[in-house]
Design an enzyme around this catalytic site. Structure first.
Site, mmCIF file in Angstrom:
data_model
loop_
_atom_site.group_PDB
_atom_site.id
_atom_site.type_symbol
_atom_site.label_atom_id
_atom_site.label_comp_id
_atom_site.label_asym_id
_atom_site.label_seq_id
_atom_site.Cartn_x
_atom_site.Cartn_y
_atom_site.Cartn_z
ATOM 1 C CG HIS A 157 -1.990 -1.015 1.210
ATOM 2 N ND1 HIS A 157 -2.890 -1.144 0.173
ATOM 3 C CD2 HIS A 157 -2.295 -2.000 2.104
ATOM 4 C CE1 HIS A 157 -3.715 -2.164 0.429
ATOM 5 N NE2 HIS A 157 -3.369 -2.697 1.585
ATOM 6 C CG ASP A 193 -2.972 -8.303 0.548
ATOM 7 O OD1 ASP A 193 -2.256 -8.683 1.485
ATOM 8 O OD2 ASP A 193 -4.000 -7.588 0.707
ATOM 9 C CG HIS A 195 -6.775 -5.196 1.546
ATOM 10 N ND1 HIS A 195 -6.272 -6.095 2.466
ATOM 11 C CD2 HIS A 195 -7.949 -4.766 2.039
ATOM 12 C CE1 HIS A 195 -7.128 -6.199 3.487
ATOM 13 N NE2 HIS A 195 -8.150 -5.399 3.260
ATOM 14 C CG ASP A 282 -5.132 -9.973 3.223
ATOM 15 O OD1 ASP A 282 -4.792 -10.478 2.141
ATOM 16 O OD2 ASP A 282 -4.964 -8.758 3.487
ATOM 17 C CE1 TYR A 321 -2.606 -7.651 8.660
ATOM 18 C CE2 TYR A 321 -4.141 -8.053 6.860
ATOM 19 C CZ TYR A 321 -3.002 -7.450 7.354
ATOM 20 O OH TYR A 321 -2.245 -6.652 6.538
HETATM 21 ZN ZN LIG Z 1 -4.375 -7.068 2.556
#
Ligand SMILES: [Zn+2]
Length: 340
Positions: A157, A193, A195, A282, A321
């Protein structure tokens, strides 16, 4: 798979604003410790590496941003604050585009989210993580078929000049750029990922020599919200070198694996000399902050398909997570890759 890992990450455990409360970040030291324990247990060889050099970092990050990150904690402490350093104001959609002089203003200038903050150990941990990514890239340059950088904090990110999404320095981008410097003509970054890897996309947006391909939760519904739409395909000389594959909330493993195949066909088309995988797990069904449906066996399948690309591959740890399962999920990808 040659693994690069260290313990410098433990100095960093930030605070995040979550549902209106300040909490210890989900992105916690136990994540990396548990991944290391599992990859060691299943027999991968692990080595540490020095922190990334300023040269390696400045190849993908703005020098002003690097100076800010390195000095922010000291300035915050000197101002006498108690909590971790975070901003509370961000540039409006239309602004003068001028960096403030004040530290709190700069915290807004150089970040895009309050899901992470700067602590005493952040710079040391972030530069150590980027150093692991450099070492993993260097292992590929030296002829290894694959290497895994156990990076924490994660990186995908982080843009050229903003932190957010638990990320400060973009480890995957540092690895990709290192591979380019070391002689790879074309490098693909594949981000799996949950995201969108907005930072990596930002860094390579105008580049035709580094491809960025990502499958992720639709930004219309999920963090990082402002990038990762299918229409974002790269700019200028980078046009066509970015491919986004957004997926609906609750996507199941079958759809995810089919979409991974689409991503892999994009890599094939590009023909990279080396691949960097932004490896977030995740996407796991029990992840506490995400909602895709992958199970342990699906990670093994994914690893096998990544091996079928047939290119030297650097894996860089991103999210994940569900702490009790993160080690097994990551090890499953690496095992699937080796078996493939
Ligand atoms: Zn992520």
């Amino acid at each position: 798979v040659q693994v690069f890992a260290g313990d410098a990450h433990r100095a960093h455990h930030a605070t995040e604003l979550d549902e209106g409360r300040l909490i210890p970040s989900w992105e916690a030291p136990a994540r990396a410790d548990l991944v290391l324990a599992e990859v060691t247990r299943v027999g991968h060889h692990c080595a540490d590496a020095p922190p990334a050099s300023t040269t390696a970092l400045a190849a993908v990050h703005d020098p002003g941003y690097l100076g800010f990150l390195e000095s922010a904690w000291g300035r915050w402490r000197d101002e006498g604050h108690d909590g971790h350093a975070m901003g509370f104001g961000w540039a409006p959609r239309r602004s003068a585009g001028r960096r403030p002089d004040d530290l709190t203003g700069q915290l807004g200038w150089y970040s895009f989210a309050v899901d992470c903050s700067i602590t005493e150990g952040t710079w040391a941990a972030a530069t150590a993580a980027a150093g692991l990514a450099v070492a993993a890239a260097e292992a590929i340059v030296g002829g290894a078929p694959s290497a895994f950088a156990l990076c924490r904090p994660p990186g995908h990110h982080a843009t050229a000049d903003q932190f957010g999404g638990y990320c400060y320095l973009n480890n995957a981008a540092v690895a990709a750029q290192h591979l380019r410097h070391a002689g790879a003509d074309r490098v693909s970054v594949l981000d799996v990922d949950y995201h969108h890897g907005n930072g990596t996309q930002d860094i390579f947006d105008r580049r035709g020599d580094v491809q960025f391909v990502s499958l992720h939760a639709d930004p219309a519904q999920q963090f990082p919200w402002f990038s990762g739409h299918a229409g974002e395909v790269g700019t200028g000389p980078g046009h066509g070198a970015t491919r986004n594959l957004p997926l609906a909330r609750g996507t199941d493993a079958t759809t995810w694996l089919d979409t991974l195949d689409v991503a892999l066909s994009e890599l094939d088309r590009f023909g990279p000399d080396a691949v960097v995988v932004s490896l977030g797990v995740d996407t796991y069904a029990a992840d506490p902050i995400s909602d895709f449906g992958l199970q342990l066996a699906d990670f093994t399948v994914a690893g096998g398909r990544l091996a079928a690309v047939g290119r030297p591959t650097v894996f860089v740890l991103e999210g994940g997570y569900a702490t009790d399962a993160i080690g097994r999920n990551v090890a499953a990808v690496l095992d699937g890759f080796e078996a493939g």
